[in-house]
Design a protein around this motif. Structure first.
Motif, PDB file in Angstrom:
ATOM      1  N   ARG A 168       0.822  -1.211   0.000  1.00 11.23           N
ATOM      2  CA  ARG A 168       0.000   0.000   0.000  1.00 11.23           C
ATOM      3  C   ARG A 168       0.860   1.267   0.000  1.00 11.23           C
ATOM      4  NH1 ARG A 168      -5.091  -0.983  -0.217  1.00 11.23           N
ATOM      5  NH2 ARG A 168      -5.906  -3.012   0.451  1.00 11.23           N
ATOM      6  N   ALA A 169       1.997   1.225   0.678  1.00  8.91           N
ATOM      7  CA  ALA A 169       2.903   2.370   0.635  1.00  8.91           C
ATOM      8  C   ALA A 169       3.474   2.541  -0.772  1.00  8.91           C
ATOM      9  CB  ALA A 169       4.026   2.194   1.647  1.00  8.91           C
ATOM     10  N   TYR A 170       3.767   1.416  -1.422  1.00  9.76           N
ATOM     11  CA  TYR A 170       4.257   1.472  -2.803  1.00  9.76           C
ATOM     12  C   TYR A 170       3.217   2.155  -3.684  1.00  9.76           C
ATOM     13  CZ  TYR A 170       6.710  -0.172  -6.992  1.00  9.76           C
ATOM     14  OH  TYR A 170       7.406  -0.232  -8.178  1.00  9.76           O
ATOM     15  N   ALA A 171       1.952   1.751  -3.521  1.00 11.39           N
ATOM     16  CA  ALA A 171       0.877   2.345  -4.319  1.00 11.39           C
ATOM     17  C   ALA A 171       0.708   3.827  -4.003  1.00 11.39           C
ATOM     18  CB  ALA A 171      -0.425   1.593  -4.071  1.00 11.39           C
ATOM     19  N   ALA A 172       0.910   4.206  -2.743  1.00  6.27           N
ATOM     20  CA  ALA A 172       0.660   5.581  -2.324  1.00  6.27           C
ATOM     21  C   ALA A 172       1.761   6.548  -2.752  1.00  6.27           C
ATOM     22  CB  ALA A 172       0.499   5.628  -0.800  1.00  6.27           C
TER      23      ALA A 172
ATOM     24  N   GLY B 196       5.783  -7.448 -14.895  1.00  7.47           N
ATOM     25  CA  GLY B 196       5.949  -6.839 -13.581  1.00  7.47           C
ATOM     26  C   GLY B 196       5.042  -5.652 -13.368  1.00  7.47           C
ATOM     27  N   ALA B 197       3.745  -5.897 -13.335  1.00 11.34           N
ATOM     28  CA  ALA B 197       2.762  -4.809 -13.305  1.00 11.34           C
ATOM     29  C   ALA B 197       2.733  -4.053 -11.988  1.00 11.34           C
ATOM     30  CB  ALA B 197       1.376  -5.375 -13.602  1.00 11.34           C
ATOM     31  N   GLY B 198       3.213  -4.659 -10.904  1.00 14.42           N
ATOM     32  CA  GLY B 198       3.204  -3.973  -9.614  1.00 14.42           C
ATOM     33  C   GLY B 198       1.793  -3.610  -9.190  1.00 14.42           C
ATOM     34  N   THR B 199       1.615  -2.360  -8.740  1.00  9.27           N
ATOM     35  CA  THR B 199       0.300  -1.894  -8.293  1.00  9.27           C
ATOM     36  C   THR B 199      -0.515  -1.279  -9.417  1.00  9.27           C
ATOM     37  OG1 THR B 199       1.255   0.227  -7.627  1.00  9.27           O
ATOM     38  CG2 THR B 199       1.114  -1.493  -5.945  1.00  9.27           C
ATOM     39  N   GLY B 200       0.037  -1.261 -10.635  1.00  9.42           N
ATOM     40  CA  GLY B 200      -0.757  -0.812 -11.785  1.00  9.42           C
ATOM     41  C   GLY B 200      -0.509   0.594 -12.261  1.00  9.42           C
ATOM     42  N   LEU B 201       0.682   1.155 -12.008  1.00  9.27           N
ATOM     43  CA  LEU B 201       0.961   2.517 -12.456  1.00  9.27           C
ATOM     44  C   LEU B 201       0.893   2.653 -13.974  1.00  9.27           C
ATOM     45  CD1 LEU B 201       3.913   3.519 -10.099  1.00  9.27           C
ATOM     46  CD2 LEU B 201       1.541   4.305 -10.002  1.00  9.27           C
ATOM     47  N   ALA B 202       1.231   1.594 -14.691  1.00 10.16           N
ATOM     48  CA  ALA B 202       1.079   1.601 -16.151  1.00 10.16           C
ATOM     49  C   ALA B 202      -0.196   0.895 -16.573  1.00 10.16           C
ATOM     50  CB  ALA B 202       2.282   0.937 -16.814  1.00 10.16           C
ATOM     51  N   THR B 203      -0.616  -0.101 -15.803  1.00  8.40           N
ATOM     52  CA  THR B 203      -1.804  -0.883 -16.144  1.00  8.40           C
ATOM     53  C   THR B 203      -3.049  -0.011 -16.195  1.00  8.40           C
ATOM     54  OG1 THR B 203      -0.792  -2.525 -14.664  1.00  8.40           O
ATOM     55  CG2 THR B 203      -2.912  -3.098 -15.654  1.00  8.40           C
ATOM     56  N   ALA B 204      -3.232   0.819 -15.183  1.00  7.07           N
ATOM     57  CA  ALA B 204      -4.449   1.613 -15.074  1.00  7.07           C
ATOM     58  C   ALA B 204      -4.662   2.541 -16.275  1.00  7.07           C
ATOM     59  CB  ALA B 204      -4.447   2.405 -13.767  1.00  7.07           C
ATOM     60  N   PRO B 205      -3.655   3.306 -16.715  1.00 10.76           N
ATOM     61  CA  PRO B 205      -3.868   4.146 -17.888  1.00 10.76           C
ATOM     62  C   PRO B 205      -4.172   3.343 -19.158  1.00 10.76           C
ATOM     63  CG  PRO B 205      -1.970   4.921 -16.652  1.00 10.76           C
ATOM     64  CD  PRO B 205      -2.351   3.608 -16.061  1.00 10.76           C
ATOM     65  N   LEU B 206      -3.556   2.165 -19.306  1.00  7.71           N
ATOM     66  CA  LEU B 206      -3.838   1.342 -20.484  1.00  7.71           C
ATOM     67  C   LEU B 206      -5.272   0.830 -20.459  1.00  7.71           C
ATOM     68  CD1 LEU B 206      -0.481  -0.616 -20.706  1.00  7.71           C
ATOM     69  CD2 LEU B 206      -1.371   0.963 -22.422  1.00  7.71           C
ATOM     70  N   LEU B 207      -5.745   0.411 -19.287  1.00 10.61           N
ATOM     71  CA  LEU B 207      -7.137  -0.013 -19.174  1.00 10.61           C
ATOM     72  C   LEU B 207      -8.080   1.143 -19.469  1.00 10.61           C
ATOM     73  CD1 LEU B 207      -6.840  -2.196 -15.954  1.00 10.61           C
ATOM     74  CD2 LEU B 207      -7.358  -3.040 -18.261  1.00 10.61           C
ATOM     75  N   ALA B 208      -7.739   2.328 -18.986  1.00 10.19           N
ATOM     76  CA  ALA B 208      -8.570   3.505 -19.241  1.00 10.19           C
ATOM     77  C   ALA B 208      -8.632   3.852 -20.722  1.00 10.19           C
ATOM     78  CB  ALA B 208      -8.052   4.694 -18.433  1.00 10.19           C
TER      79      ALA B 208
ATOM     80  N   LEU C 292       1.188  -7.532  -4.303  1.00 11.06           N
ATOM     81  CA  LEU C 292       1.012  -6.472  -5.285  1.00 11.06           C
ATOM     82  C   LEU C 292      -0.088  -6.839  -6.276  1.00 11.06           C
ATOM     83  CD1 LEU C 292       4.709  -5.468  -6.127  1.00 11.06           C
ATOM     84  CD2 LEU C 292       3.112  -4.287  -4.621  1.00 11.06           C
ATOM     85  N   ALA C 293      -0.111  -8.101  -6.697  1.00 12.38           N
ATOM     86  CA  ALA C 293      -1.128  -8.547  -7.650  1.00 12.38           C
ATOM     87  C   ALA C 293      -2.529  -8.383  -7.076  1.00 12.38           C
ATOM     88  CB  ALA C 293      -0.875 -10.005  -8.039  1.00 12.38           C
ATOM     89  N   ALA C 294      -2.705  -8.716  -5.796  1.00 13.65           N
ATOM     90  CA  ALA C 294      -4.015  -8.578  -5.155  1.00 13.65           C
ATOM     91  C   ALA C 294      -4.449  -7.116  -5.108  1.00 13.65           C
ATOM     92  CB  ALA C 294      -3.978  -9.167  -3.754  1.00 13.65           C
ATOM     93  N   LEU C 295      -3.501  -6.232  -4.818  1.00 14.31           N
ATOM     94  CA  LEU C 295      -3.810  -4.806  -4.787  1.00 14.31           C
ATOM     95  C   LEU C 295      -4.179  -4.307  -6.179  1.00 14.31           C
ATOM     96  CD1 LEU C 295      -3.896  -2.533  -2.681  1.00 14.31           C
ATOM     97  CD2 LEU C 295      -1.555  -1.964  -3.327  1.00 14.31           C
ATOM     98  N   LEU C 296      -3.493  -4.796  -7.184  1.00 13.96           N
ATOM     99  CA  LEU C 296      -3.799  -4.426  -8.565  1.00 13.96           C
ATOM    100  C   LEU C 296      -5.217  -4.847  -8.934  1.00 13.96           C
ATOM    101  CD1 LEU C 296      -3.098  -3.501 -11.447  1.00 13.96           C
ATOM    102  CD2 LEU C 296      -2.006  -5.724 -11.801  1.00 13.96           C
ATOM    103  N   VAL C 297      -5.578  -6.072  -8.630  1.00 13.58           N
ATOM    104  CA  VAL C 297      -6.920  -6.568  -8.944  1.00 13.58           C
ATOM    105  C   VAL C 297      -7.976  -5.715  -8.251  1.00 13.58           C
ATOM    106  CG1 VAL C 297      -8.509  -8.504  -8.624  1.00 13.58           C
ATOM    107  CG2 VAL C 297      -6.181  -8.925  -9.416  1.00 13.58           C
ATOM    108  N   ASP C 298      -7.775  -5.410  -6.977  1.00 14.93           N
ATOM    109  CA  ASP C 298      -8.751  -4.617  -6.225  1.00 14.93           C
ATOM    110  C   ASP C 298      -8.885  -3.210  -6.790  1.00 14.93           C
ATOM    111  OD1 ASP C 298      -9.229  -6.726  -4.547  1.00 14.93           O
ATOM    112  OD2 ASP C 298      -7.967  -5.991  -2.906  1.00 14.93           O
ATOM    113  N   SER C 299      -7.759  -2.584  -7.094  1.00 15.78           N
ATOM    114  CA  SER C 299      -7.795  -1.188  -7.545  1.00 15.78           C
ATOM    115  C   SER C 299      -8.385  -1.036  -8.937  1.00 15.78           C
ATOM    116  CB  SER C 299      -6.386  -0.578  -7.504  1.00 15.78           C
ATOM    117  OG  SER C 299      -5.545  -1.175  -8.480  1.00 15.78           O
TER     118      SER C 299
END
Length: 268
Positions: free
Chosen positions: A19-23, A52-64, A78-85
């Protein structure tokens, strides 16, 4: 001489405080995604795999953008946090938990592959060869890094704290090229891309200058692998020294000189 952290350590190191990584990890400049749109055709319906998607810093914009993303992330936390977010995009996001080297992906089935501040945690020759074969002919590959310091124009905080960081172990992102960072060793990265079979290679360096407060400086620093792996007492002491410098010498706010290095290539 400080030791270099093993690449395999990256599979579990960052999830210890997901969560700190995501924040505190900053996102990528919008220019990165402009490049993905213009040069790689990223957008509605495009199929993308991510290393290596991590918390989704690149994933989220691509999905958008409307992409369908298969994210490979070795750290289960990290994967669980990515799925939730990214629950709003669940129908277009598939997450595989495990190392990219072992990921079960269909060759020739993707329009685009990406690695965002992650390729240095994987053997680049193996990763690029696999990435090449996962793309269909004409597909694109993009890899980039956020770099928290500018070797050509180091900021005052970087200069002041350099000696403190020099005592720590080195991340695999610490390259041996002329600029001291894996992502800035342009000659070697391009050679690896060519060796894997990629062509039409374009490289670009972006510079940005955020102003960070004490909490942001310490939160970001705590996510750096050489700091994250310190024993708790040593880590808190290290962060305490940095915090004192921010408060006493910079008035609680620091302008940093950050960079993003991006490489885009095409499978013929």
């Amino acid at each position: 001489m400080a030791s270099t952290i093993a690449r395999t350590a990256g599979r579990v190191l960052f999830g210890e405080n997901a969560r700190a990584y995501a924040a505190f990890r900053p996102g990528y400049p919008e220019r990165v995604f402009d490049i993905l749109r213009a040069r790689c055709g990223a957008g509605e319906g495009r199929t993308v795999f991510e290393v290596g998607a991590g918390t989704g810093l690149a994933t989220a914009p691509l999905l958008a953008m409307g992409c369908r993303v298969t994210a490979v992330e070795p750290d289960a936390k990290l994967a669980a946090l990515l799925v939730d977010s990214q629950a709003a995009y669940a129908e277009r996001l598939a997450v595989q938990v495990g190392p990219f080297e072992e990921a079960a992906l269909s060759p020739g089935s993707f329009d685009l592959g990406i690695a965002a501040t992650s390729l240095h945690w994987v053997d680049p020759d193996l990763a690029l060869t696999k990435a090449f074969h996962l793309l269909h002919p004409g597909g694109h590959w993009a890899m980039w890094w956020n770099i928290f310091g500018d070797p050509d124009e180091p900021d005052a905080f970087q200069q002041r704290t350099h000696a403190l960081f020099e005592r720590l172990s080195k991340s695999p992102s610490h390259g041996d090229g002329p600029k001291g960072h894996f992502g800035l060793d342009r000659k070697r990265r391009i050679a690896e891309l060519e060796q894997a079979g990629f062509r039409s290679i374009v490289a670009e360096e972006l510079r940005w200058r955020p102003v960070l407060n004490r909490q942001q400086i310490l939160g970001l620093t705590a996510t750096f692998s050489p700091v994250a792996r310190l024993p708790e007492i040593e880590r808190q002491a290290f962060l305490g020294r940095l915090g004192a410098i921010v408060d006493e010498e910079f008035g609680g706010r620091v302008q940093r000189h950050f960079m993003t290095a991006i490489y885009v290539a095409r499978r013929p």
